[in-house]
Write a protein that holds these residues in place. Structure first.
Motif, PDB file in Angstrom:
ATOM      1  N   GLY A  71      -5.283   6.521   4.990  1.00  0.00           N
ATOM      2  CA  GLY A  71      -4.277   5.543   4.627  1.00  0.00           C
ATOM      3  C   GLY A  71      -4.400   5.182   3.158  1.00  0.00           C
ATOM      4  N   ARG A  72      -3.732   4.150   2.760  1.00  0.00           N
ATOM      5  CA  ARG A  72      -3.709   3.755   1.350  1.00  0.00           C
ATOM      6  C   ARG A  72      -5.100   3.378   0.849  1.00  0.00           C
ATOM      7  NH1 ARG A  72       0.288   2.540  -2.185  1.00  0.00           N
ATOM      8  NH2 ARG A  72      -0.315   1.285  -3.997  1.00  0.00           N
ATOM      9  N   LYS A  73      -5.856   2.631   1.670  1.00  0.00           N
ATOM     10  CA  LYS A  73      -7.188   2.203   1.234  1.00  0.00           C
ATOM     11  C   LYS A  73      -8.103   3.411   1.019  1.00  0.00           C
ATOM     12  CE  LYS A  73     -10.372   0.716   3.993  1.00  0.00           C
ATOM     13  NZ  LYS A  73     -11.154  -0.045   4.990  1.00  0.00           N
ATOM     14  N   THR A  74      -8.110   4.336   1.959  1.00  0.00           N
ATOM     15  CA  THR A  74      -8.943   5.529   1.827  1.00  0.00           C
ATOM     16  C   THR A  74      -8.534   6.341   0.607  1.00  0.00           C
ATOM     17  OG1 THR A  74      -9.359   5.660   4.208  1.00  0.00           O
ATOM     18  CG2 THR A  74      -9.626   7.694   2.949  1.00  0.00           C
ATOM     19  N   LYS A  82      -1.016 -12.357   0.773  1.00  0.00           N
ATOM     20  CA  LYS A  82      -1.093 -12.489   2.221  1.00  0.00           C
ATOM     21  C   LYS A  82      -1.362 -11.168   2.926  1.00  0.00           C
ATOM     22  CE  LYS A  82       1.819 -16.610   2.486  1.00  0.00           C
ATOM     23  NZ  LYS A  82       3.041 -17.233   3.080  1.00  0.00           N
ATOM     24  N   THR A  83      -1.247 -10.071   2.196  1.00  0.00           N
ATOM     25  CA  THR A  83      -1.498  -8.744   2.766  1.00  0.00           C
ATOM     26  C   THR A  83      -2.398  -7.959   1.809  1.00  0.00           C
ATOM     27  OG1 THR A  83       0.385  -7.669   1.685  1.00  0.00           O
ATOM     28  CG2 THR A  83       0.792  -8.758   3.829  1.00  0.00           C
ATOM     29  N   PRO A  84      -3.094  -6.932   2.315  1.00  0.00           N
ATOM     30  CA  PRO A  84      -3.907  -6.102   1.422  1.00  0.00           C
ATOM     31  C   PRO A  84      -3.097  -5.504   0.274  1.00  0.00           C
ATOM     32  CG  PRO A  84      -4.532  -5.698   3.683  1.00  0.00           C
ATOM     33  CD  PRO A  84      -3.323  -6.585   3.737  1.00  0.00           C
ATOM     34  N   LEU A  85      -1.866  -5.067   0.545  1.00  0.00           N
ATOM     35  CA  LEU A  85      -1.044  -4.486  -0.508  1.00  0.00           C
ATOM     36  C   LEU A  85      -0.695  -5.523  -1.569  1.00  0.00           C
ATOM     37  CD1 LEU A  85       0.445  -2.081  -1.678  1.00  0.00           C
ATOM     38  CD2 LEU A  85       2.403  -2.643  -0.206  1.00  0.00           C
ATOM     39  N   ALA A  86      -0.411  -6.763  -1.135  1.00  0.00           N
ATOM     40  CA  ALA A  86      -0.098  -7.824  -2.096  1.00  0.00           C
ATOM     41  C   ALA A  86      -1.304  -8.124  -2.975  1.00  0.00           C
ATOM     42  CB  ALA A  86       0.354  -9.084  -1.355  1.00  0.00           C
ATOM     43  N   VAL A  87      -2.494  -8.145  -2.365  1.00  0.00           N
ATOM     44  CA  VAL A  87      -3.716  -8.387  -3.143  1.00  0.00           C
ATOM     45  C   VAL A  87      -3.968  -7.222  -4.096  1.00  0.00           C
ATOM     46  CG1 VAL A  87      -6.230  -8.597  -2.990  1.00  0.00           C
ATOM     47  CG2 VAL A  87      -4.764  -9.939  -1.465  1.00  0.00           C
ATOM     48  N   GLU A  88      -3.760  -6.006  -3.619  1.00  0.00           N
ATOM     49  CA  GLU A  88      -3.933  -4.825  -4.483  1.00  0.00           C
ATOM     50  C   GLU A  88      -3.049  -4.930  -5.721  1.00  0.00           C
ATOM     51  OE1 GLU A  88      -2.714  -0.115  -4.478  1.00  0.00           O
ATOM     52  OE2 GLU A  88      -3.253  -1.035  -2.562  1.00  0.00           O
ATOM     53  N   ARG A  89      -1.788  -5.250  -5.514  1.00  0.00           N
ATOM     54  CA  ARG A  89      -0.856  -5.342  -6.630  1.00  0.00           C
ATOM     55  C   ARG A  89      -1.229  -6.490  -7.569  1.00  0.00           C
ATOM     56  NH1 ARG A  89       4.573  -4.288  -2.944  1.00  0.00           N
ATOM     57  NH2 ARG A  89       4.515  -1.993  -3.053  1.00  0.00           N
ATOM     58  N   ALA A  90      -1.686  -7.612  -6.991  1.00  0.00           N
ATOM     59  CA  ALA A  90      -2.081  -8.753  -7.813  1.00  0.00           C
ATOM     60  C   ALA A  90      -3.316  -8.421  -8.649  1.00  0.00           C
ATOM     61  CB  ALA A  90      -2.351  -9.966  -6.929  1.00  0.00           C
ATOM     62  N   LEU A  91      -4.266  -7.700  -8.051  1.00  0.00           N
ATOM     63  CA  LEU A  91      -5.460  -7.294  -8.794  1.00  0.00           C
ATOM     64  C   LEU A  91      -5.095  -6.360  -9.943  1.00  0.00           C
ATOM     65  CD1 LEU A  91      -7.994  -6.715  -5.884  1.00  0.00           C
ATOM     66  CD2 LEU A  91      -8.235  -8.403  -7.718  1.00  0.00           C
ATOM     67  N   LEU A  92      -4.238  -5.401  -9.675  1.00  0.00           N
ATOM     68  CA  LEU A  92      -3.836  -4.460 -10.715  1.00  0.00           C
ATOM     69  C   LEU A  92      -3.130  -5.172 -11.868  1.00  0.00           C
ATOM     70  CD1 LEU A  92      -2.608  -1.469  -8.530  1.00  0.00           C
ATOM     71  CD2 LEU A  92      -4.666  -1.548  -9.942  1.00  0.00           C
TER      72      LEU A  92
END
Length: 223
Positions: free
Chosen positions: A125-128, A161-171
């Protein structure tokens, strides 16, 4: 939020990553591997499992099968024999063998350096994909697992609120010079200091910068 608040938040984030870098200048995954293929298999196995349990399983597995061809030759039952101590091992065994077949059929047996191609592999998946892109290929990606999701939200480095949202915020929020290693620092911080049930705030090197509102106090008998 004022512009001044935004500037202060950016300054605080920079200070956080400066401290994390000073404490651990060359962070690495705790998964043990000797090739990009082994890393891919280890990350697939690590879903809902500890790195320690994966390393215990792959020590024997990789000694016997360290290429897609060798993994396929091992067969499903042979693969399960090595990984049966890991959660969801039946599904993971099937996905790993299908992934090995796809690597041979579509990528000359090599792990692709491409997100779309990686995510097309069974069990990836995306995380892997982010872990492989970052760790094997040096891409500045963010593999948001439960530790990083917790740390990013709890500290307010990057909320979502989601892993993808956190990923985008971190980037968006992490200064560019720290992007390559940020996900390693955050996962290690979540694994050993910013624990889920009771964060070790008294032992935290960024405690004064963290914006978590429910910090834990040191135990009464602490020196």
């Amino acid at each position: 939020m004022s512009n001044n608040d935004q500037a202060m938040n950016a300054k605080t984030r920079r200070l956080i990553f400066e401290r994390l870098r000073a404490a651990n200048p060359d962070p690495r995954t705790e998964l043990v591997y000797d090739s990009t293929f082994e890393l891919l298999i280890a990350v697939i196995l690590s879903a809902q499992a500890t790195d320690r349990s994966v390393n215990q399983a792959t020590a024997g597995l990789f000694a016997e099968a360290d290429t897609p061809e060798a993994m396929i030759a091992l067969g499903e039952e042979g693969l399960k024999r090595h990984i049966r101590t890991i959660g969801l091992f039946n599904t993971k065994a099937r996905n790993i063998l299908k992934t090995c077949e796809a690597l041979l059929a579509n990528h000359d047996g090599q792990v692709p350096r491409d997100r779309k191609a990686l995510e097309a592999l069974p069990g990836v998946g995306r995380k892997t994909a982010n872990v492989v892109l970052n760790t094997a290929f040096g891409e500045p990606t963010m593999a948001v697992d439960t530790h990083i999701f917790r740390v990013a939200n709890r500290t307010r480095i990057a909320e979502g609120k989601t892993p993808l949202a956190v990923e985008r915020a971190l980037l968006s929020n992490v200064p560019e010079e720290f992007l390559q290693d940020a996900h390693h620092w955050l996962i290690l911080h979540g694994r050993y200091t910013c624990l889920a049930r009771k964060p070790r705030c008294a032992a935290c090197l960024i405690e004064d910068l963290c914006e978590y509102s429910d910090k834990t106090a040191p135990s009464p008998d602490a020196n």
